[in-house]
Design a protein around this motif. Structure first.
Motif, PDB file in Angstrom:
ATOM      1  N   GLU A   1     -38.166 -34.881  61.003  1.00 56.74           N
ATOM      2  CA  GLU A   1     -38.130 -33.771  60.054  1.00 56.74           C
ATOM      3  C   GLU A   1     -36.910 -32.878  60.301  1.00 56.74           C
ATOM      4  OE1 GLU A   1     -42.575 -32.453  58.841  1.00 56.74           O
ATOM      5  OE2 GLU A   1     -42.063 -32.147  60.953  1.00 56.74           O
ATOM      6  N   TYR A   2     -36.350 -32.401  59.225  1.00 59.75           N
ATOM      7  CA  TYR A   2     -35.325 -31.373  59.332  1.00 59.75           C
ATOM      8  C   TYR A   2     -35.585 -30.332  58.242  1.00 59.75           C
ATOM      9  CZ  TYR A   2     -32.852 -33.651  55.442  1.00 59.75           C
ATOM     10  OH  TYR A   2     -32.517 -34.194  54.223  1.00 59.75           O
ATOM     11  N   ILE A   3     -35.090 -29.121  58.501  1.00 57.33           N
ATOM     12  CA  ILE A   3     -35.404 -27.979  57.634  1.00 57.33           C
ATOM     13  C   ILE A   3     -34.130 -27.475  56.974  1.00 57.33           C
ATOM     14  CG2 ILE A   3     -36.397 -25.642  57.591  1.00 57.33           C
ATOM     15  CD1 ILE A   3     -37.649 -26.521  60.411  1.00 57.33           C
ATOM     16  N   ARG A   4     -34.206 -27.264  55.676  1.00 55.73           N
ATOM     17  CA  ARG A   4     -33.070 -26.704  54.935  1.00 55.73           C
ATOM     18  C   ARG A   4     -33.484 -25.361  54.349  1.00 55.73           C
ATOM     19  NH1 ARG A   4     -32.526 -30.060  50.782  1.00 55.73           N
ATOM     20  NH2 ARG A   4     -33.385 -28.630  49.228  1.00 55.73           N
ATOM     21  N   ALA A   5     -32.736 -24.326  54.653  1.00 58.12           N
ATOM     22  CA  ALA A   5     -33.018 -23.001  54.102  1.00 58.12           C
ATOM     23  C   ALA A   5     -32.480 -22.919  52.678  1.00 58.12           C
ATOM     24  CB  ALA A   5     -32.376 -21.926  54.967  1.00 58.12           C
ATOM     25  N   ASP A   6     -33.299 -22.483  51.754  1.00 58.71           N
ATOM     26  CA  ASP A   6     -32.881 -22.363  50.353  1.00 58.71           C
ATOM     27  C   ASP A   6     -32.528 -20.912  50.022  1.00 58.71           C
ATOM     28  OD1 ASP A   6     -33.348 -25.087  49.936  1.00 58.71           O
ATOM     29  OD2 ASP A   6     -35.479 -24.733  49.554  1.00 58.71           O
ATOM     30  N   PHE A   7     -31.814 -20.286  50.931  1.00 52.42           N
ATOM     31  CA  PHE A   7     -31.322 -18.923  50.735  1.00 52.42           C
ATOM     32  C   PHE A   7     -30.124 -18.735  51.648  1.00 52.42           C
ATOM     33  CE2 PHE A   7     -34.390 -18.855  54.131  1.00 52.42           C
ATOM     34  CZ  PHE A   7     -33.813 -18.064  55.104  1.00 52.42           C
TER      35      PHE A   7
ATOM     36  N   ASP B   1     -42.181 -13.407  59.915  1.00 56.46           N
ATOM     37  CA  ASP B   1     -43.380 -14.214  59.704  1.00 56.46           C
ATOM     38  C   ASP B   1     -43.696 -14.278  58.211  1.00 56.46           C
ATOM     39  OD1 ASP B   1     -45.859 -15.340  61.404  1.00 56.46           O
ATOM     40  OD2 ASP B   1     -46.605 -14.463  59.540  1.00 56.46           O
ATOM     41  N   GLY B   2     -44.072 -15.474  57.764  1.00 58.39           N
ATOM     42  CA  GLY B   2     -44.485 -15.642  56.381  1.00 58.39           C
ATOM     43  C   GLY B   2     -43.775 -16.800  55.698  1.00 58.39           C
ATOM     44  N   LEU B   3     -43.902 -16.816  54.392  1.00 61.42           N
ATOM     45  CA  LEU B   3     -43.315 -17.883  53.575  1.00 61.42           C
ATOM     46  C   LEU B   3     -41.929 -17.489  53.106  1.00 61.42           C
ATOM     47  CD1 LEU B   3     -46.202 -19.118  51.243  1.00 61.42           C
ATOM     48  CD2 LEU B   3     -44.874 -20.520  52.842  1.00 61.42           C
ATOM     49  N   ILE B   4     -40.971 -18.384  53.324  1.00 57.29           N
ATOM     50  CA  ILE B   4     -39.621 -18.203  52.808  1.00 57.29           C
ATOM     51  C   ILE B   4     -39.221 -19.466  52.058  1.00 57.29           C
ATOM     52  CG2 ILE B   4     -38.908 -16.605  54.634  1.00 57.29           C
ATOM     53  CD1 ILE B   4     -37.547 -18.943  56.022  1.00 57.29           C
ATOM     54  N   PRO B   5     -38.237 -19.395  51.171  1.00 55.63           N
ATOM     55  CA  PRO B   5     -37.814 -20.594  50.451  1.00 55.63           C
ATOM     56  C   PRO B   5     -37.079 -21.574  51.370  1.00 55.63           C
ATOM     57  CG  PRO B   5     -36.460 -18.707  49.826  1.00 55.63           C
ATOM     58  CD  PRO B   5     -37.550 -18.179  50.686  1.00 55.63           C
ATOM     59  N   LEU B   6     -37.723 -22.679  51.680  1.00 58.31           N
ATOM     60  CA  LEU B   6     -37.101 -23.710  52.497  1.00 58.31           C
ATOM     61  C   LEU B   6     -37.620 -25.077  52.052  1.00 58.31           C
ATOM     62  CD1 LEU B   6     -39.489 -24.683  54.669  1.00 58.31           C
ATOM     63  CD2 LEU B   6     -38.839 -22.567  55.805  1.00 58.31           C
TER      64      LEU B   6
ATOM     65  N   ASN C   1     -18.903  -7.913  53.614  1.00 64.03           N
ATOM     66  CA  ASN C   1     -18.207  -8.887  52.771  1.00 64.03           C
ATOM     67  C   ASN C   1     -18.279 -10.302  53.335  1.00 64.03           C
ATOM     68  OD1 ASN C   1     -16.583  -8.613  54.973  1.00 64.03           O
ATOM     69  ND2 ASN C   1     -14.727  -7.989  53.860  1.00 64.03           N
ATOM     70  N   GLN C   2     -19.149 -10.538  54.313  1.00 63.64           N
ATOM     71  CA  GLN C   2     -19.317 -11.862  54.898  1.00 63.64           C
ATOM     72  C   GLN C   2     -20.543 -12.560  54.306  1.00 63.64           C
ATOM     73  OE1 GLN C   2     -18.930 -12.133  59.271  1.00 63.64           O
ATOM     74  NE2 GLN C   2     -18.579  -9.928  59.249  1.00 63.64           N
ATOM     75  N   ASN C   3     -20.461 -13.871  54.198  1.00 65.13           N
ATOM     76  CA  ASN C   3     -21.580 -14.675  53.713  1.00 65.13           C
ATOM     77  C   ASN C   3     -21.780 -15.874  54.636  1.00 65.13           C
ATOM     78  OD1 ASN C   3     -22.196 -13.360  50.989  1.00 65.13           O
ATOM     79  ND2 ASN C   3     -19.995 -13.748  50.834  1.00 65.13           N
ATOM     80  N   SER C   4     -23.010 -16.349  54.716  1.00 62.41           N
ATOM     81  CA  SER C   4     -23.304 -17.463  55.617  1.00 62.41           C
ATOM     82  C   SER C   4     -24.513 -18.235  55.106  1.00 62.41           C
ATOM     83  CB  SER C   4     -23.590 -16.938  57.029  1.00 62.41           C
ATOM     84  OG  SER C   4     -24.055 -17.979  57.869  1.00 62.41           O
ATOM     85  N   LEU C   5     -24.488 -19.539  55.350  1.00 57.20           N
ATOM     86  CA  LEU C   5     -25.695 -20.331  55.176  1.00 57.20           C
ATOM     87  C   LEU C   5     -26.687 -19.932  56.270  1.00 57.20           C
ATOM     88  CD1 LEU C   5     -24.087 -23.849  54.540  1.00 57.20           C
ATOM     89  CD2 LEU C   5     -25.038 -22.285  52.824  1.00 57.20           C
ATOM     90  N   ALA C   6     -27.949 -20.217  56.060  1.00 54.65           N
ATOM     91  CA  ALA C   6     -28.977 -19.848  57.026  1.00 54.65           C
ATOM     92  C   ALA C   6     -29.544 -21.087  57.706  1.00 54.65           C
ATOM     93  CB  ALA C   6     -30.096 -19.068  56.343  1.00 54.65           C
ATOM     94  N   THR C   7     -29.875 -20.950  58.978  1.00 58.65           N
ATOM     95  CA  THR C   7     -30.595 -21.984  59.723  1.00 58.65           C
ATOM     96  C   THR C   7     -31.968 -21.430  60.084  1.00 58.65           C
ATOM     97  OG1 THR C   7     -28.571 -22.911  60.665  1.00 58.65           O
ATOM     98  CG2 THR C   7     -30.627 -23.375  61.825  1.00 58.65           C
ATOM     99  N   VAL C   8     -33.015 -22.206  59.825  1.00 59.05           N
ATOM    100  CA  VAL C   8     -34.378 -21.759  60.097  1.00 59.05           C
ATOM    101  C   VAL C   8     -34.965 -22.591  61.228  1.00 59.05           C
ATOM    102  CG1 VAL C   8     -36.707 -21.489  59.169  1.00 59.05           C
ATOM    103  CG2 VAL C   8     -34.729 -21.022  57.715  1.00 59.05           C
ATOM    104  N   ILE C   9     -35.524 -21.913  62.230  1.00 58.95           N
ATOM    105  CA  ILE C   9     -36.193 -22.575  63.343  1.00 58.95           C
ATOM    106  C   ILE C   9     -37.687 -22.264  63.251  1.00 58.95           C
ATOM    107  CG2 ILE C   9     -36.381 -22.734  65.851  1.00 58.95           C
ATOM    108  CD1 ILE C   9     -33.448 -21.943  66.035  1.00 58.95           C
TER     109      ILE C   9
END
Length: 521
Positions: free
Chosen positions: A350-356, A335-340, A362-370
């Protein structure tokens, strides 16, 4: 003089480590006196052994478990945070005990993760083991004897990997022997040795008035000596049972434990840590004590203070309805404010893009925010509404900032016993969050209920709509009320339950809970 006084007052029982026993002095769980007096107290324990009739019932001594690895590790599990046992009492007691026995390096040995994990060992087991030779690379490699207070179901995470002491055979054998002696003409008084037993059985013709006492005492003794018998003891800092196991194991074995070396140091004012075999003690990785469980959730705050991660989970997720099968992805509820960024496409949707991004080892991934939208636009409910409140978090009724973050490209390795932290971070570093973990449990798997003639509740995980968190349940011995309650709520649309089990521990209730767990309900 004191021994003679105790012996005359209570000839059957020697209370070595209780409030009325050999008193502890300066530090919690340490005998009084100088070096000579403390060594004498420890020497007393070397004279105690378990009777042969009980010793054969210690799990590692039983023929069917020989050579299976169950003699390597024994665990004493507390009930911290569950039942009537206060979580904070355990953490504070652990910390006080630990800090009382170490010098200026208390922060190295009494760190928050060790203290909290020791109160809930099932969550963070291999971090609690302080000897490299007893660490296992994979959770499945652990075999151990368990002495548990009984409120946590270890089968959830360690099914088939542990055994527990069982005094049933001993009690049945004693009953048979007593009956045999009675048939030969002896009385219960003839067979009684201690004054306590003679008093209990004064007018009895069998063991009925003593059975509950015998059951409790022998169960405790088998648990205690199972801890003594193992090569390595993983015990509770703030536990008299674990402490007595240390004393019975003796000074020569104190380093084959996570805790005995800390409590037994007659030759010095403070404990002397293991020299070469200690692990985790110098590991200053900043990992927070985030225990994923029904005891304590993560509640980790981002570095900017605007977002709190409540927990992380394994979640079944389908990116779109055309996919036949959901993927298991790592997700964070918070809960709260995140960079999106909230934008609109050509259709005005509307669509949402996560800016983090997410990282896990050693794995990396883009994030999806609902997000939740409350029947309005995401922009309104996430940014515009609730501006009058001086808080970055959700407010009552008009601002919805509770959200789900999915790290879709991360793959969770179930074979590991210790998992790397999950890190959420923006490119500019202004948003950063690190959630540590031990043994994670998958949730929200597909519900398949194998009842003949019935369809599974949900083959399609995206159709699940209602989860029901029950208030703590206690006092239920007959499972029919639990079955009726669950079936009623299933009928009206609930498809997942979180039950806080206070003291529903009858065998029948446990069987019912296990069935519903198998159905992923």
């Amino acid at each position: 003089q004191l021994w003679e006084e105790w012996d005359s007052r209570c000839p059957d029982v020697i209370d070595l480590a209780g409030n009325t026993g050999l008193l502890f002095c300066k530090q919690q769980h340490q005998f009084c006196g100088d070096r000579t007096q403390q060594l004498e107290a420890y020497q007393i324990y070397s004279h105690f052994s378990l009777s042969p009739s009980l010793l054969q019932h210690i799990p590692s001594k039983k023929v069917e478990f020989k050579g299976e690895g169950y003699d390597e590790l024994a665990i004493h599990s507390r009930r911290a945070g569950e039942g009537l046992y206060d979580w904070e009492m355990c953490v504070k007691g652990n910390t006080r005990t630990c800090q009382g026995h170490v010098s200026a390096d208390a922060h190295r040995y009494c760190d928050a993760r060790t203290m909290k994990g020791n109160c809930a060992i099932w969550l963070d087991m291999d971090y609690q083991i302080k000897s490299k030779k007893f660490l296992k690379k994979k959770k499945a490699d652990y075999r151990f004897v368990l002495a548990s207070d009984g409120t946590h179901d270890w089968n959830i995470d360690f099914h088939g990997q542990f055994i527990v002491a069982n005094n049933t055979d001993w009690l049945l054998d004693l009953d048979r022997r007593i009956k045999g002696e009675i048939e030969k003409g002896k009385s219960m008084q003839d067979l009684s040795v201690s004054s306590f037993v003679r008093t209990k059985l004064a007018r009895g013709k069998d063991l009925s008035s003593l059975k509950s006492t015998l059951d409790a005492l022998t169960a405790t003794l088998l648990d205690l000596f199972s801890l003594v018998d193992s090569k390595y003891l993983l015990g509770g800092y703030y536990s008299t049972l674990s402490l007595n196991a240390c004393f019975l194991r003796g000074l020569e074995r104190m380093y084959d434990s996570n805790m005995c070396w800390m409590l037994m140091h007659p030759n010095s004012e403070f404990a002397v840590p293991p020299e070469e075999d200690a692990v985790h003690l110098n590991q200053m990785d900043g990992m927070p004590p985030a225990l994923m469980s029904d005891v304590e959730h993560a509640f980790v705050r981002s570095n900017d203070g605007n977002f709190i991660a409540i927990d992380r989970y394994l979640i079944q997720y389908k990116e779109n309805s055309n996919k036949r099968k959901a993927n298991q992805v790592i997700g964070v509820v918070g809960d709260g404010l995140i960079p999106l960024t909230i934008e609109k496409n050509e259709k005005g949707e509307e669509y949402i893009r996560a800016d983090f991004t997410c990282s896990y080892g050693n794995q990396n991934s883009l994030a999806t925010v609902i997000l939740m939208n409350g029947g309005k636009s995401y922009h309104e409910t996430y940014y515009k509404n609730g501006q009058q409140y001086n808080t970055p978090f959700s407010t009552n009724g008009d601002r919805f900032r509770t959200l789900l973050i999915l790290c879709e490209e991360l793959r969770y390795d179930k074979s590991l016993s210790r998992h790397p932290p999950l890190v959420l971070s923006s490119d500019d570093g202004k948003f950063h969050l690190r959630i540590g973990s031990s043994f994670a449990r998958p949730i929200a798997q597909s519900r398949k209920r194998p009842v003949p003639g019935e369809q599974p509740l949900h083959n399609d995980d995206s159709k699940r709509k209602v989860a029901h968190c029950l208030n703590p349940m206690y006092g239920i011995k007959d499972p029919k009320w639990l079955i009726e309650y669950l079936e009623y709520h299933i009928a009206i649309g609930v498809d997942h339950f979180h039950i806080y089990n206070v003291d529903m521990h009858s065998p029948d209730v446990q069987k019912v809970l296990e069935i519903y767990r198998k159905w992923n309900l």
